[in-house]
Design an enzyme around this catalytic site. Structure first.
Site, PDB file in Angstrom:
ATOM      1  N   PHE A  16      -1.283  -3.615  -5.291  1.00  0.00           N
ATOM      2  CA  PHE A  16      -0.256  -4.360  -4.570  1.00  0.00           C
ATOM      3  C   PHE A  16      -0.868  -5.120  -3.400  1.00  0.00           C
ATOM      4  O   PHE A  16      -1.914  -4.735  -2.878  1.00  0.00           O
ATOM      5  CB  PHE A  16       0.841  -3.407  -4.070  1.00  0.00           C
ATOM      6  CG  PHE A  16       1.574  -2.742  -5.201  1.00  0.00           C
ATOM      7  CD1 PHE A  16       2.583  -3.420  -5.871  1.00  0.00           C
ATOM      8  CD2 PHE A  16       1.225  -1.473  -5.613  1.00  0.00           C
ATOM      9  CE1 PHE A  16       3.251  -2.828  -6.937  1.00  0.00           C
ATOM     10  CE2 PHE A  16       1.887  -0.866  -6.670  1.00  0.00           C
ATOM     11  CZ  PHE A  16       2.896  -1.550  -7.331  1.00  0.00           C
ATOM     12  N   CYS A  17      -0.190  -6.165  -2.977  1.00  0.00           N
ATOM     13  CA  CYS A  17      -0.613  -7.036  -1.885  1.00  0.00           C
ATOM     14  C   CYS A  17      -1.050  -6.190  -0.686  1.00  0.00           C
ATOM     15  O   CYS A  17      -0.341  -5.248  -0.327  1.00  0.00           O
ATOM     16  CB  CYS A  17       0.545  -7.958  -1.506  1.00  0.00           C
ATOM     17  SG  CYS A  17       0.149  -9.150  -0.227  1.00  0.00           S
ATOM     18  N   PRO A  18      -2.200  -6.460  -0.142  1.00  0.00           N
ATOM     19  CA  PRO A  18      -3.094  -7.597  -0.331  1.00  0.00           C
ATOM     20  C   PRO A  18      -4.282  -7.303  -1.250  1.00  0.00           C
ATOM     21  O   PRO A  18      -5.199  -8.108  -1.346  1.00  0.00           O
ATOM     22  CB  PRO A  18      -3.583  -7.880   1.077  1.00  0.00           C
ATOM     23  CG  PRO A  18      -3.722  -6.501   1.677  1.00  0.00           C
ATOM     24  CD  PRO A  18      -2.558  -5.714   1.083  1.00  0.00           C
TER      25      PRO A  18
END
Length: 79
Positions: A16-18
């Site tokens: 998941f981001c980042p």
């Protein structure tokens, strides 16, 4: 989106981001300028983040699309 020829691959599924963009940043420098990197991710934010990454760092987003619940990107490394 059609399957493209590519020189290297980055599997960012489940991240998941980042994290996907951080991994992309590290991986793209490992391939030669002009080579194509295939990135497979499951985080929907990559559909926004990866095109911006390419724009800001002068890489070419050759193609992108969705394959089921996965997002696929083909990125040609700039100089």
């Amino acid at each position: 989106m059609q399957e493209q020829d590519y020189d290297a691959e980055l599997d960012a599924r489940g991240l998941f981001c980042p994290e996907p963009v951080m991994m992309l940043h590290n991986r793209i420098v490992e391939i030669s300028p002009g080579a194509v990197l295939k990135v497979v991710a499951t985080d929907p934010s990559t559909t926004r983040d990866i095109p911006r990454f390419c724009q800001f760092l002068d890489h070419e987003l050759v193609d992108s699309g969705e394959d089921g619940k996965e997002f696929v990107f083909y990125i040609r490394r700039g100089s």
